[in-house]
Design an enzyme around this catalytic site. Structure first.
Site, short mmCIF file in Angstrom:
data_model
loop_
_atom_site.label_atom_id
_atom_site.label_comp_id
_atom_site.label_asym_id
_atom_site.label_seq_id
_atom_site.Cartn_x
_atom_site.Cartn_y
_atom_site.Cartn_z
N ARG A 35 0.55 14.40 13.62
CA ARG A 35 0.79 14.10 12.26
C ARG A 35 1.13 15.65 11.41
O ARG A 35 0.33 15.64 10.59
CB ARG A 35 0.06 13.31 11.57
N PRO A 36 1.78 16.56 11.84
CA PRO A 36 1.95 17.80 11.03
C PRO A 36 2.69 17.42 9.68
O PRO A 36 3.14 16.61 9.43
CB PRO A 36 2.84 18.74 11.71
N VAL A 37 2.48 18.37 8.88
CA VAL A 37 3.14 18.50 7.48
C VAL A 37 4.24 19.75 7.38
O VAL A 37 4.74 20.09 6.22
CB VAL A 37 2.14 18.69 6.34
N ASP A 38 4.63 20.20 8.32
CA ASP A 38 5.80 21.47 8.41
C ASP A 38 6.91 20.94 7.42
O ASP A 38 7.65 21.67 7.04
CB ASP A 38 6.16 21.85 9.71
N LEU A 39 7.39 19.67 7.88
CA LEU A 39 8.55 19.39 7.02
C LEU A 39 8.43 19.19 5.65
O LEU A 39 9.46 19.30 4.87
CB LEU A 39 9.15 17.98 7.76
N ARG A 60 -8.86 -0.65 4.32
CA ARG A 60 -8.01 0.65 3.61
C ARG A 60 -6.76 -0.07 3.11
O ARG A 60 -6.06 0.41 2.33
CB ARG A 60 -7.85 1.56 4.83
N ASP A 91 4.41 0.61 11.93
CA ASP A 91 3.07 -0.16 11.39
C ASP A 91 3.14 -1.58 12.03
O ASP A 91 2.14 -2.11 11.60
CB ASP A 91 3.08 -0.01 10.03
N LYS A 140 0.82 -1.37 0.09
CA LYS A 140 0.00 -0.01 -0.02
C LYS A 140 0.85 1.15 -0.15
O LYS A 140 0.54 2.17 -0.94
CB LYS A 140 -0.89 0.12 1.19
N ASN A 141 1.80 1.30 0.92
CA ASN A 141 2.67 2.60 1.03
C ASN A 141 3.64 2.87 -0.11
O ASN A 141 4.22 3.53 0.02
CB ASN A 141 3.31 2.58 2.38
N CYS A 171 -5.73 13.21 13.20
CA CYS A 171 -5.51 11.59 12.61
C CYS A 171 -5.52 10.88 13.96
O CYS A 171 -5.16 11.39 15.14
CB CYS A 171 -4.29 11.48 11.88
N ARG A 206 -4.55 10.83 4.31
CA ARG A 206 -3.35 12.05 4.69
C ARG A 206 -2.38 12.02 3.35
O ARG A 206 -1.93 12.78 3.11
CB ARG A 206 -2.55 11.60 6.00
N ILE A 217 7.58 6.65 16.94
CA ILE A 217 7.36 7.31 15.71
C ILE A 217 5.94 8.28 15.83
O ILE A 217 6.14 9.77 15.92
CB ILE A 217 6.95 6.45 14.44
#
Ligand code: EPU
Length: 429
Positions: A131-135, A408, A316, A22-23, A126, A102, A338
């Site tokens: 789970r930020p997206v700053d990076l 999913r 995971d 999936k990933n 989430c 996401r 994580i």
């Protein structure tokens, strides 16, 4: 909503085919936005997330053609997708879609690289942490994108194209590495990514991008170098096997006892997890066809594990290992490093009779002799599958609610387990 009913106590024996990851499939589908030509992906798993991403890409004008059956093809094997982003008609990814998955935020990178503009909703909260997206934003800025946050959307602009730059991630991020790599593939000049994620799915996407004409070296190591090219072309690529699905079924076999061949699995994709399973008393034998997993007679030994970026023990698989350790002879400790809040399965496992004490990011698990079936639910897919593993060993009936989460990320979980002797069925709503 569908439910899964399990009556525990059966050993698993037989063969489980491992699907495409999936990933890897998700970022590979997103990479199709980088080219006008057709990208053909083989071994794409049949998952709700893949269908949802297909809808999201469709909104940008991408056509996805799914090939029909071919002679000699195994029923329910991976699918082949022909993806064409010839005409991108819309560079906006709306909240209604991005908030459902996401990873769809990652479209920001190919869109701004190829179209010079992207407006993508911030994903929001989430179930497993903030789970930020700053990076991801930092990486795009280093490549020359101008970023504004407007009304919950990230607006990225680079009207004259992106330019190569040096990106040093202060923390290992899979999504950050994918977006940096995709954006840099079409940037003017050279990009160096330091402290890059080394997950096998990064290497798989880099391989595909290189087939498309990108010039990426070092993927799989902490330093990736990308020489930007003016355009990318079509290619054909086979999605690598899912290491998390592999580890999940390996833990299921460790839980129930028995012997199963995990067909197409590749041990080097999850060596840390296989080492933990071996320590716990499971026999792991790599073969030409995949990985043979067995546990016969001997009980489960407790383990101490902390999750870590690849090549460490994957977050995971944390929930699944915890389910397994509920039946170990002794006390295990599992630390999640994580995600800050990935423990939704703990209270549900306790409902099945597990003894788990949570202290900050560390769970202490006292093995018990018996679990007993109960209705349970979880709102994260790895947590949900950990409840399936526990249910396979619990006495009596376990019903896992909200199977939507399982669908999913796990292809036909009940069919694969039932084929090996588990008493498991889907109860359709
Ligand atoms: N992080 C930041 N800022 C950012 C991005 C990440 O602080 O801008 C933090 C995260 O909050 C987290 C850590 O960095 O604490 C690592 O996050 P990462 O970016 O690596 O995760 P991701 O890319 O969002 C992917 C997988 C996850 C998997 C993680 C870690 C996909 C589609 N998702 O997420 O998979 O847990 O890497 O390996 O590849 C799953 O499949 O169930 C799943 C959650």
């Amino acid at each position: 909503m569908d439910r899964i009913r399990i009556v525990g106590g059966q050993r698993l024996t037989g063969t489980i085919p491992i699907s495409g990851a999936k990933n890897a499939a998700l970022p590979l589908m997103i990479a199709s936005l980088l080219t006008e030509d057709t990208l053909i992906l083989d071994n794409v798993p049949r998952l709700a997330d893949v269908s949802l991403l297909q809808r999201i890409l469709g909104n940008h004008g991408v056509d996805v053609m799914i090939a029909g059956k071919r002679p000699g093809e195994i029923a329910n094997g991976g699918r082949t997708l022909h993806i064409s982003a010839k005409h991108i008609v819309d560079t906006t990814a709306p909240y209604e879609l991005v908030s459902k998955m996401r990873a769809s935020f990652w479209v920001v990178a190919p869109l701004v690289a190829r179209m010079g503009e992207a407006t993508v909703s911030m994903p929001g909260g989430c179930a497993i942490g903030t789970r930020p997206v700053d990076l991801l934003i930092m990486a795009l800025e280093k490549l020359g994108a101008a970023i504004e946050i407007e009304g919950g959307y990230v607006v990225a602009r680079a009207p004259n194209g992106l330019r190569g730059g040096d990106i040093v991630f202060p923390k290992v991020t899979v999504g950050g590495t994918h977006t940096a790599m995709m954006a840099a593939a079409l940037a003017h000049g050279t990009t160096v990514i330091e402290n890059a994620a080394r997950e096998p799915e990064i290497g798989d996407v880099a391989d595909c991008l290189n087939k498309m004409g990108a010039r990426i070296s070092g993927a799989g190591s902490a330093r990736i170098v990308i020489e930007g090219v003016p355009r990318l072309s079509g290619a054909r690529h086979k999605v690598l096997p899912d290491r998390i699905e592999t580890g999940t079924y390996a833990m299921a076999v460790a839980m129930t006892g028995g012997e199963v061949l995990l067909q197409n699995a590749r041990p080097e994709l999850l060596q840390a997890a296989l080492d933990v399973l071996a320590k716990a008393g499971t026999a792991i034998v790599p073969t030409n066809e995949g990985i043979r997993v067995a546990r016969n007679g001997a009980g489960l030994a407790p383990v101490e594990v902390a999750t870590a970026p690849f090549p460490g023990f994957p977050t995971d698989l944390q929930a699944q290992l915890m389910a397994l350790m509920t039946r170990a002879h002794g006390t295990s400790r599992i630390t999640e490093t994580i995600f800050e809040n990935r423990f939704m399965h703990v209270q549900e496992l306790v409902r099945l009779g597990a003894h788990i004490h949570l202290d900050g990011e560390t769970a202490t698990i006292e093995g018990v002799k018996h679990l007993t079936g109960a209705p349970v639910m979880a709102t994260d897919l790895r947590a949900s599958v950990s409840l399936v593993i526990a249910g396979l060993a619990a006495e009596g009936e376990t019903v896992v609610n909200r199977v939507y989460h399982l669908d999913r990320g796990f292809e036909r979980v009940e069919e694969k387990l039932a084929a090996c002797g588990a008493a498991i069925e889907r109860l359709s709503a």
